[in-house]
Design an enzyme around this catalytic site. Structure first.
Site, PDB file in Angstrom:
ATOM      1  N   LYS A 182       3.563  -4.914   1.576  1.00 28.63           N
ATOM      2  CA  LYS A 182       2.676  -5.237   2.380  1.00 28.63           C
ATOM      3  C   LYS A 182       3.836  -6.406   2.628  1.00 28.63           C
ATOM      4  CE  LYS A 182      -0.324  -4.538   5.024  1.00 28.63           C
ATOM      5  NZ  LYS A 182      -1.353  -3.194   5.494  1.00 28.63           N
TER       6      LYS A 182
HETATM    7  N1  GLU Z   1      -0.512  -0.460   8.878  1.00 28.82           N
HETATM    8  C1  GLU Z   1      -0.824   0.530   8.803  1.00 28.82           C
HETATM    9  C2  GLU Z   1      -1.792   0.725   7.110  1.00 28.82           C
HETATM   10  O1  GLU Z   1      -2.255  -0.627   6.587  1.00 28.82           O
HETATM   11  C3  GLU Z   1       0.633   0.971   8.424  1.00 28.82           C
HETATM   12  C4  GLU Z   1       1.323   0.935   7.572  1.00 28.82           C
HETATM   13  C5  GLU Z   1       2.577   1.841   7.246  1.00 28.82           C
HETATM   14  O2  GLU Z   1       2.507   2.860   8.322  1.00 28.82           O
HETATM   15  O3  GLU Z   1       3.718   2.079   6.668  1.00 28.82           O
HETATM   16  O4  GLU Z   1      -1.953   1.799   6.312  1.00 28.82           O
END
Ligand code: GLU
Length: 439
Positions: free
Chosen positions: A129
């Protein structure tokens, strides 16, 4: 991040998930919360302490300074992070958020959630993240682009199609992904569409990415109702959040026969006991920029939103909103978590005591990352799928994930959140064990 403290605290069995802030008040700490949940899952599965510690501890935490020249000519400094939590099952995967509340504990917690989420839906990724502590609503488009490009440049050494693949999250969108893709492509000297997902179609995005999280949430809500022997017709739903996830969700839930009776955004909340017309609400929002003022709706204080009479509550905005107080007054009989980390530890305990089933975020909102997986696969293949194929595979993946968690739920005898955590931790532990310890 207070990794050791978190481990120490939860090992002591007190399950403390708050820590004092500068004024001495106890505030919710998402990292302590998530690490104690993983630890509990590890114990439930009978994993040894070394394995549990290895799974909890983030592999890499990169903190970067992000200087940006503002339109005024002044330079402002921002702080950003990219955290790779666990890559035993594949490259790191997870979004990037721009928000004024972003901090290392929050990004660490969200990166761990991604490790679990990718494992729960059984896609070949680890968890990561990123984020920048900034209020993007205060930036011009030019400032936002310069911030994005400088942040992308700073994390470039640790991201890539085979290492870690960012995506949109809170306050980031396909345009932000385009700037990241372009920055990395310029740096590397060759086209690198597989370095980020959630891109526009014209530069290697996929048909179906927009709305995929909402579709996954809808599939989970329907699967839960089916398993509880309830039908979608006449189920009253409230949705907190009317953004990338909330807005398509209101439409999809209505299409599948449910009645959305309450919607909230940052500006306020509305209640329509007879059900909201999703098309009319979308039209109103496009003009007003908020759900507030929707014709025929009662206005509800944001603090009272979850007390609106309903059957299903769906938090689809920021984390930490279902607190002990909110869980106590929540009117719905089930919760489906479209947001990441919307329920605090105390809130979860109250929901559990009240016998309210919760489809946890790591399962309910995984449609987005499954869509990202499909986009990345198409970029690596250099071959675009038809929308039908995308949709069919997304639905299949989400159904299989829900069913796997539901079956394990019966075997383990713990609630759905703990079960999903256990399913994810079990798969990460298997990969970790198979790969052994380097060197
Ligand atoms: N931000 C989205 C999540 O929290 C998608 C993450 C992604 O597609 O890598 O799942």
């Amino acid at each position: 991040m207070e990794g050791d403290t978190a481990l120490h605290r939860s090992k002591a069995g007190d399950n403390v998930v708050t820590q004092p802030n500068e004024t001495g008040a106890e505030v919710f700490n998402p990292w302590t919360h998530v690490s104690s949940l993983i630890e509990r899952a590890g114990h439930l599965l009978g994993l040894d302490d070394g394995m549990i510690k290895r799974i909890i501890t983030p592999e890499r935490i990169l903190e970067v300074a992000v200087p940006v020249r503002l339109d005024s000519g002044n330079i402002e400094m921002y702080t950003g992070w990219r955290i790779q939590h666990d890559t035993s099952r594949g490259p790191g995967k997870g979004g990037i958020r721009f928000h004024q509340s972003v901090n290392v504990d929050e990004i660490s917690a969200l990166s761990a959630d991604m490790s679990i989420k990718c494992a729960v839906v059984n896609i070949p990724y680890g968890g990561a993240k990123g984020g920048v502590r900034v209020d993007p609503t205060q930036l011009s488009r030019g400032e936002l682009e310069r911030l994005t490009r400088r942040y992308a440049f700073s994390i470039a050494p640790v991201i890539g199609p085979e290492t870690d693949i960012p995506a949109p999250d809170v306050n980031t969108d396909p345009q932000v992904m385009s700037w990241i893709m372009d920055t990395i492509t310029m740096l590397r000297g060759y086209s690198a569409p597989g370095v980020v997902t959630g891109k526009p179609l014209a530069i290697g995005g996929t048909l179906g990415h927009a709305g995929a999280t909402s579709l996954g949430v809808t599939i989970c809500a329907l699967a839960l109702l089916r398993n509880l022997a309830r039908t979608p017709e006449h189920e009253r739903v409230i949705v907190q959040g009317y953004g990338k996830v909330g807005a398509p969700l209101v439409q999809l839930l209505s299409e599948r026969g449910m009645k959305v009776v309450g919607v909230a955004d940052v500006r306020g909340a509305i209640h329509v006991p007879g059900g909201i017309d999703p098309v009319a609400l979308a039209r109103h929002f496009a003009e007003a920029g908020t759900v507030v003022g929707f014709e025929g709706a009662d206005v509800v204080a944001l603090d009272d939103f979850f007390a609106i009479p309903s059957d299903i509550a769906i938090p689809a905005a920021l984390g930490g909103v279902i607190t002990e107080r909110v869980a106590t007054t929540l009117a719905a009989s089930v919760v489906v978590e479209a947001a990441n980390g919307p329920t605090t530890g105390e809130g979860a305990a109250v929901l559990h005591e009240r016998g309210i089933p919760v489809v946890p975020d790591v399962l309910a909102n995984a449609g987005g990352v499954v869509a990202s997986y499909f986009e990345w696969a198409q970029d690596l293949q250099g071959y675009m799928w038809e929308k039908e194929l995308f949709q069919q595979r997304l639905e299949k993946t989400m159904h299989e994930a829900f069913d796997a968690v539901w079956i394990r739920h019966g075997e383990l005898g713990v609630n759905l959140r703990e079960t999903a955590l256990a399913v994810g931790v079990e798969r990460i532990a298997e990969a970790t064990r198979l790969r052994g310890l380097f060197p």
